[in-house]
Every structure is written in structure tokens, then in C-alpha cells.
Design an enzyme around this catalytic site. Structure first.
Site, short mmCIF file in Angstrom:
data_model
loop_
_atom_site.label_atom_id
_atom_site.label_comp_id
_atom_site.label_asym_id
_atom_site.label_seq_id
_atom_site.Cartn_x
_atom_site.Cartn_y
_atom_site.Cartn_z
N ASP A 8 5.11 5.64 33.26
CA ASP A 8 6.51 5.92 33.56
C ASP A 8 7.22 6.00 32.22
O ASP A 8 6.71 5.52 31.21
CB ASP A 8 7.07 4.78 34.42
CG ASP A 8 8.55 4.95 34.71
OD1 ASP A 8 8.96 6.05 35.09
OD2 ASP A 8 9.29 3.97 34.54
N ASP A 10 11.21 5.60 31.42
CA ASP A 10 12.29 4.63 31.21
C ASP A 10 11.84 3.22 31.58
O ASP A 10 11.40 2.97 32.70
CB ASP A 10 13.52 5.02 32.03
CG ASP A 10 14.08 6.38 31.63
OD1 ASP A 10 13.91 6.77 30.47
OD2 ASP A 10 14.70 7.03 32.50
#
Length: 176
Positions: A8, A10
Site C-alpha cells: 500500500d 499511504d
């Protein structure tokens, strides 16, 4: 077949919701979390590919244009590459949250599409995220999942940051 680690963005690679930056809507908002470059370099040595899979609803909500998002990702990849950390591809969902698309995590389409494109064996690959949606997407796709944070019921492992997660992933994949 090849192996991969899906990250991922952020909260895994860069800061989000910190004193310094709320959301990454332009290149100057991108601040790498401590140890990220070194962690990705370590993973590069053991896996065929490192991918980023990220929900970016800010595009669909009108906070930034898709062209800005592409520039942010190019900047991220270029800055990591300067440190010897290679991201092989970036997939993103630019749809609004609750748009009902298949690509937005917890849907697994971004992971599955990259796996198909690069001939990746998902059962020998890993998803690293900091939300339940990341872990659910990884599980749906058939990867092992590592959660960055305090606790997650579905994750195979939990660590406070990518540096510690990378060490565990490397040790775990040696057991295969």
C-alpha cells in the site's frame, strides 16, 4: 512463476495524516517514512517484483487530477530508485470511495491484474498494508498479509513499520 510484494502507499511508504502532511495531493506532500528505502532494497533482493497498490479516491472526489497522481507516483518511484529501491509498477484506484468499482481495495482486482500481467504466483507473494481493506484485498487475492500497526485479526503478521515487516517477509519466504 514469479514472486512479488504488494505495498500500500499511504501509511506504508509515505506519511499521511501527520503533523507535516494530511494527504498527498502533490509531489511536495510526499515524505517517506523512516527505513522505507532500505526495506524496499532488501525486498528487491528476494522478490522478482515490488508493486504499489493504492486507493486514491482524492482523484474521484476532485482533490487532484489524475495527471497529478501520476506525477506523484513517478516522483516516488524516481526518488526510491536514487536510493537503489526499485518499484516495478504502481496500480491505483482513482474512483470515489463507495463508487462500487472492483479495483478499489478491499477488492483484489489491482493485485490480481498485476499478478496476471507479470506472471506472479500470489500464494508465494505478500501484501503489506496499514488498513483492514489492504489485508482483505491481499487475502482475497491469495497472498500472505502483513499489517503495519497495532493489531489486525486477518493478518499473518503485524509490525510497526515496513523495515521490520521486510525482515519478517524475507525470513518467512525462505521457509517455503
Amino acid at each position: 512463476m514469479k514472486t512479488a510484494v504488494f505495498l500500500d502507499r499511504d501509511g506504508v511508504i509515505n506519511e499521511v495524516l501527520t503533523n507535516r502532511v494530511k494527504f498527498v495531493n502533490k509531489k511536495s506532500d510526499l515524505y517517506f517514512l523512516p527505513g522505507v528505502q532500505e526495506a524496499i532494497k532488501k525486498l528487491n533482493a528476494f522478490f522478482d517484483y515490488i508493486f504499489v497498490v493504492t486507493n486514491q479516491g482524492g482523484v474521484g472526489l476532485g482533490f487532484m487530477k489524475e495527471a497529478q497522481l501520476v506525477k506523484i507516483h513517478e516522483h516516488m518511484v524516481d526518488e526510491l530508485k536514487k536510493e537503489g529501491a526499485i518499484i516495478d509498477d504502481v496500480a491505483y484506484c482513482a474512483h470515489k470511495p463507495k463508487a462500487g468499482c472492483e479495483c478499489r481495495k478491499p477488492g483484489s482486482k489491482m493485485i490480481e491484474d498485476l499478478a496476471k500481467k507479470y506472471d506472479v504466483d500470489l500464494s508465494k507473494s505478500y501484501m503489506v498494508g496499514d488498513t483492514d481493506t489492504d489485508i482483505i484485498a491481499g487475502k482475497k487475492a491469495g497472498t500472505k498479509c502483513v499489517y503495519l500497526g497495532e493489531s489486525d485479526q486477518l493478518a499473518d503478521a503485524i509490525f510497526p513499520d515496513l523495515a521490520q515487516a521486510a525482515d519478517w517477509i524475507i525470513e518467512d519466504c525462505k521457509k517455503e
